[in-house]
Design a protein around this motif. Structure first.
Motif, mmCIF file in Angstrom:
data_model
loop_
_atom_site.group_PDB
_atom_site.id
_atom_site.type_symbol
_atom_site.label_atom_id
_atom_site.label_comp_id
_atom_site.label_asym_id
_atom_site.label_seq_id
_atom_site.Cartn_x
_atom_site.Cartn_y
_atom_site.Cartn_z
ATOM 1 N N ILE A 186 0.808 -1.177 0.076
ATOM 2 C CA ILE A 186 0.004 -0.026 -0.060
ATOM 3 C C ILE A 186 0.892 1.394 -0.016
ATOM 4 O O ILE A 186 0.574 2.138 -0.600
ATOM 5 C CB ILE A 186 -1.056 -0.014 1.067
ATOM 6 N N PHE A 187 1.855 1.139 1.008
ATOM 7 C CA PHE A 187 2.668 2.318 1.187
ATOM 8 C C PHE A 187 3.948 1.928 0.792
ATOM 9 O O PHE A 187 4.989 1.877 1.717
ATOM 10 C CB PHE A 187 2.762 2.952 2.155
ATOM 11 N N PRO A 188 4.763 1.859 -0.670
ATOM 12 C CA PRO A 188 5.976 1.125 -0.950
ATOM 13 C C PRO A 188 7.136 2.067 -0.404
ATOM 14 O O PRO A 188 8.393 1.450 -0.107
ATOM 15 C CB PRO A 188 5.967 1.159 -2.381
ATOM 16 N N ASN A 189 6.678 3.405 -0.120
ATOM 17 C CA ASN A 189 8.136 4.184 -0.017
ATOM 18 C C ASN A 189 7.900 4.835 1.560
ATOM 19 O O ASN A 189 8.762 5.652 1.626
ATOM 20 C CB ASN A 189 8.110 5.339 -1.133
ATOM 21 N N LEU A 190 7.017 4.299 2.086
ATOM 22 C CA LEU A 190 7.078 4.822 3.677
ATOM 23 C C LEU A 190 8.196 4.552 4.386
ATOM 24 O O LEU A 190 8.619 3.323 4.543
ATOM 25 C CB LEU A 190 5.771 4.386 4.417
ATOM 26 N N GLU A 191 8.625 5.545 5.059
ATOM 27 C CA GLU A 191 10.046 5.360 5.973
ATOM 28 C C GLU A 191 9.777 5.317 7.317
ATOM 29 O O GLU A 191 10.414 4.495 7.990
ATOM 30 C CB GLU A 191 10.946 6.546 5.576
ATOM 31 N N VAL A 192 8.917 6.053 7.890
ATOM 32 C CA VAL A 192 8.430 6.329 9.260
ATOM 33 C C VAL A 192 7.135 6.416 9.512
ATOM 34 O O VAL A 192 6.431 7.124 9.017
ATOM 35 C CB VAL A 192 9.359 7.569 9.724
ATOM 36 N N VAL A 193 6.724 5.794 10.615
ATOM 37 C CA VAL A 193 5.428 6.062 11.207
ATOM 38 C C VAL A 193 5.591 6.481 12.681
ATOM 39 O O VAL A 193 6.317 5.869 13.341
ATOM 40 C CB VAL A 193 4.426 4.790 11.049
ATOM 41 N N VAL A 194 4.895 7.663 12.700
ATOM 42 C CA VAL A 194 4.920 8.363 14.286
ATOM 43 C C VAL A 194 3.624 8.191 14.944
ATOM 44 O O VAL A 194 2.752 8.717 14.515
ATOM 45 C CB VAL A 194 5.300 9.706 14.401
ATOM 46 N N VAL A 195 3.630 7.508 16.063
ATOM 47 C CA VAL A 195 2.437 7.171 17.049
ATOM 48 C C VAL A 195 2.510 8.513 18.016
ATOM 49 O O VAL A 195 3.349 8.637 18.607
ATOM 50 C CB VAL A 195 2.309 5.859 17.561
ATOM 51 N N ALA A 196 1.552 9.636 17.807
ATOM 52 C CA ALA A 196 1.834 10.751 18.802
ATOM 53 C C ALA A 196 0.596 11.038 19.559
ATOM 54 O O ALA A 196 -0.626 10.615 19.284
ATOM 55 C CB ALA A 196 1.987 12.093 17.655
ATOM 56 N N GLY A 197 0.783 11.648 20.573
ATOM 57 C CA GLY A 197 -0.333 12.143 21.705
ATOM 58 C C GLY A 197 0.168 13.042 22.609
ATOM 59 O O GLY A 197 1.322 13.167 22.851
ATOM 60 N N HIS A 198 -0.771 13.981 22.836
ATOM 61 C CA HIS A 198 -0.552 15.054 23.927
ATOM 62 C C HIS A 198 -1.367 14.594 25.017
ATOM 63 O O HIS A 198 -2.668 14.382 24.743
ATOM 64 C CB HIS A 198 -0.758 16.434 23.287
ATOM 65 N N SER A 199 -1.074 14.913 26.325
ATOM 66 C CA SER A 199 -1.971 15.045 27.512
ATOM 67 C C SER A 199 -2.408 13.426 27.674
ATOM 68 O O SER A 199 -1.474 12.547 27.639
ATOM 69 C CB SER A 199 -3.094 15.916 27.283
ATOM 70 N N ALA A 200 -3.820 13.129 27.458
ATOM 71 C CA ALA A 200 -4.035 11.935 27.728
ATOM 72 C C ALA A 200 -3.705 11.047 26.624
ATOM 73 O O ALA A 200 -3.530 9.800 26.841
ATOM 74 C CB ALA A 200 -5.712 11.762 27.940
ATOM 75 N N GLY A 201 -3.590 11.780 25.586
ATOM 76 C CA GLY A 201 -2.928 10.980 24.263
ATOM 77 C C GLY A 201 -1.721 10.479 24.401
ATOM 78 O O GLY A 201 -1.291 9.561 23.972
ATOM 79 N N ALA A 202 -0.833 11.201 25.034
ATOM 80 C CA ALA A 202 0.324 11.067 25.204
ATOM 81 C C ALA A 202 0.501 9.918 26.582
ATOM 82 O O ALA A 202 1.483 9.037 26.268
ATOM 83 C CB ALA A 202 1.239 12.409 25.987
ATOM 84 N N GLN A 203 -0.294 9.748 27.295
ATOM 85 C CA GLN A 203 -0.281 8.845 28.381
ATOM 86 C C GLN A 203 -0.444 7.514 27.314
ATOM 87 O O GLN A 203 -0.077 6.116 27.668
ATOM 88 C CB GLN A 203 -1.534 8.772 29.245
ATOM 89 N N MET A 204 -1.546 7.389 26.520
ATOM 90 C CA MET A 204 -1.917 6.351 25.924
ATOM 91 C C MET A 204 -0.630 5.934 24.964
ATOM 92 O O MET A 204 -0.049 4.757 24.940
ATOM 93 C CB MET A 204 -2.979 6.468 24.902
ATOM 94 N N VAL A 205 0.076 6.998 24.386
ATOM 95 C CA VAL A 205 1.187 6.410 23.562
ATOM 96 C C VAL A 205 2.370 5.804 24.271
ATOM 97 O O VAL A 205 3.029 4.827 23.957
ATOM 98 C CB VAL A 205 1.692 7.851 22.753
ATOM 99 N N GLN A 206 2.759 6.411 25.455
ATOM 100 C CA GLN A 206 3.759 5.962 26.188
ATOM 101 C C GLN A 206 3.269 4.429 26.756
ATOM 102 O O GLN A 206 4.281 3.901 26.805
ATOM 103 C CB GLN A 206 3.822 6.762 27.389
ATOM 104 N N ARG A 207 2.166 4.258 27.283
ATOM 105 C CA ARG A 207 1.896 3.021 27.713
ATOM 106 C C ARG A 207 1.930 1.773 26.551
ATOM 107 O O ARG A 207 2.234 0.799 26.628
ATOM 108 C CB ARG A 207 0.585 2.929 28.543
ATOM 109 N N TYR A 208 1.409 2.276 25.462
ATOM 110 C CA TYR A 208 1.307 1.288 24.146
ATOM 111 C C TYR A 208 2.600 1.173 23.836
ATOM 112 O O TYR A 208 2.954 -0.090 23.561
ATOM 113 C CB TYR A 208 0.644 2.036 23.200
ATOM 114 N N ALA A 209 3.702 1.997 23.934
ATOM 115 C CA ALA A 209 5.102 1.648 23.513
ATOM 116 C C ALA A 209 5.560 0.626 24.358
ATOM 117 O O ALA A 209 6.523 0.021 24.077
ATOM 118 C CB ALA A 209 5.708 3.078 23.593
ATOM 119 N N ALA A 210 5.211 0.620 25.672
ATOM 120 C CA ALA A 210 5.744 -0.276 26.701
ATOM 121 C C ALA A 210 5.107 -1.839 26.640
ATOM 122 O O ALA A 210 5.699 -2.714 26.638
ATOM 123 C CB ALA A 210 5.696 0.055 28.274
#
Length: 361
Positions: A186-210
């Motif tokens: 689907i995305f043959p040239n994609l180099e990076v995906v960033v999962v991002a969040g601020h505040s509660a969204g940042a809480q979600m991202v940090q825990r998901y990363a773990a």
């Protein structure tokens, strides 16, 4: 004659200035957030249209018709080969994916204005929605949408509705969205995906990363977590201990117990030490506003991490260094953003935010 010549010159300069300002305004486009009737506490009444985005009902699992709403950059699939980077941004406590799509999109406008090498046509933005039964009652959620408790989607717990779909973690949703972008067909040239969040969204991202299980595409995956109200602490001790506070080291604040079903198999296989070791090798970009001195999460489990968002961040960074021979893990970075408080727009549109979201590899 002299007066007439001066008047003509003045009019010409005025015209050129107005043209110049129009060009600046066009290049520095900034879209206001759409108005939405309802509220996080009473439920949202509908999902608004957002400039530069399509609103899709995204089927996560065809067998059960598990579906969520999400906003995605209005890019035709025939142009997917041009995409080199994707940003998946999580909503905050207000369950407002429209606002966070808009914040990332505005930050991209700012970045492209300052950096001519930053091409908007090579970046895709996605903002998934994690709605609740309040939103179903108010009108924003369709009966087919997965629903979670008011904030349980932040910590990766399972959905509570609809009745025909069970045991669907909000973190499994992120897994599936990442599979979409990581698919080379689907995305043959994609180099990076960033999962991002601020505040509660940042809480979600940090825990998901773990808690996320590793995949073959982890070398292309980045996590950006800005101003989280609390964090998943990696060690059992706390910088501001409180012996009267129960559950300080239980998930979602720690790793001693109560791990969600999404990660239980990995936790049983690796134990706490294995989860922490894996986490330290993941590509995380932490960001805190230097003016973010609000208390945020006032539960005692969060307060043992520090008195404010910023203090918790500083304490977390100290813990990271203690776990890694006095240094930040080589795959991770820390940005402190001057003059910004608890402001998602300010964090994303800062030079540091733009770099981590759209430029850094």
């Amino acid at each position: 004659m002299q007066h007439r010549r001066s008047l003509i010159i003045t009019l010409v300069l005025s015209f050129l200035t107005s043209c110049s300002l129009a060009a600046v305004i066009k290049r520095q486009q900034h879209n206001d957030n759409p108005f939405v009737d309802g509220s996080p506490d009473q439920g949202w009444k509908y999902l608004p249209s957002v400039t530069d985005a399509w609103l899709w009902d995204w089927v996560l699992d065809e067998a059960t018709n598990a579906t969520i709403p999400l906003y995605i950059s209005a890019i035709d699939s025939s142009d997917y080969a041009n995409i080199k980077r994707a940003v998946i941004v999580m909503p905050a406590k207000g369950r407002d994916p429209w606002g966070y799509f808009n914040s990332v999109n505005n930050a991209l406008y700012s970045g492209a204005y300052d950096d001519p090498n930053l091409d908007r046509n090579t970046i895709s933005i996605m903002a998934p929605g994690f709605l609740t039964e309040l939103d179903l009652q108010a009108g924003a959620a369709k009966p087919s949408y997965l629903l979670w408790g008011k904030t349980t989607w932040v910590s990766g717990h399972n959905n509570v509705a609809p009745a025909g779909v069970t045991d669907f973690s909000s973190y499994k949703v992120i897994d599936i969205l990442l599979e979409f972008y990581m698919n080379r067909d689907i995305f043959p040239n994609l180099e990076v995906v960033v999962v991002a969040g601020h505040s509660a969204g940042a809480q979600m991202v940090q825990r998901y990363a773990a808690l996320r299980s590793p995949t073959t595409n982890d070398d292309r995956l980045r996590f950006w977590t800005a101003n989280p109200g609390s964090l998943l602490w990696l060690t059992a001790d706390r910088p501001a201990p409180d012996t009267s506070c129960d559950g300080v080291d239980d998930y979602k604040y720690g790793l001693a117990s109560k791990i969600p079903a999404y990660a239980m198999a990995d936790y049983n296989a690796l134990g706490r030490d294995g989860i922490v070791e894996r986490y330290l090798n993941r590509h995380l970009n932490y960001a805190w506003g230097l003016a973010d001195n609000g208390a945020g999460d006032t539960r005692c489990q969060a307060v043992t991490q520090g008195a404010s968002h910023l203090e918790r961040g500083e304490n977390f960074v100290s813990m990271l260094k203690d776990l890694n021979s006095g240094m930040i893990p080589s795959a991770q970075t820390v940005d402190y953003v001057p003059g910004v408080s608890h402001d998602g727009d300010g964090m994303m549109s800062s030079a540091q935010g733009i770099n981590r979201l759209f430029q850094a590899l």
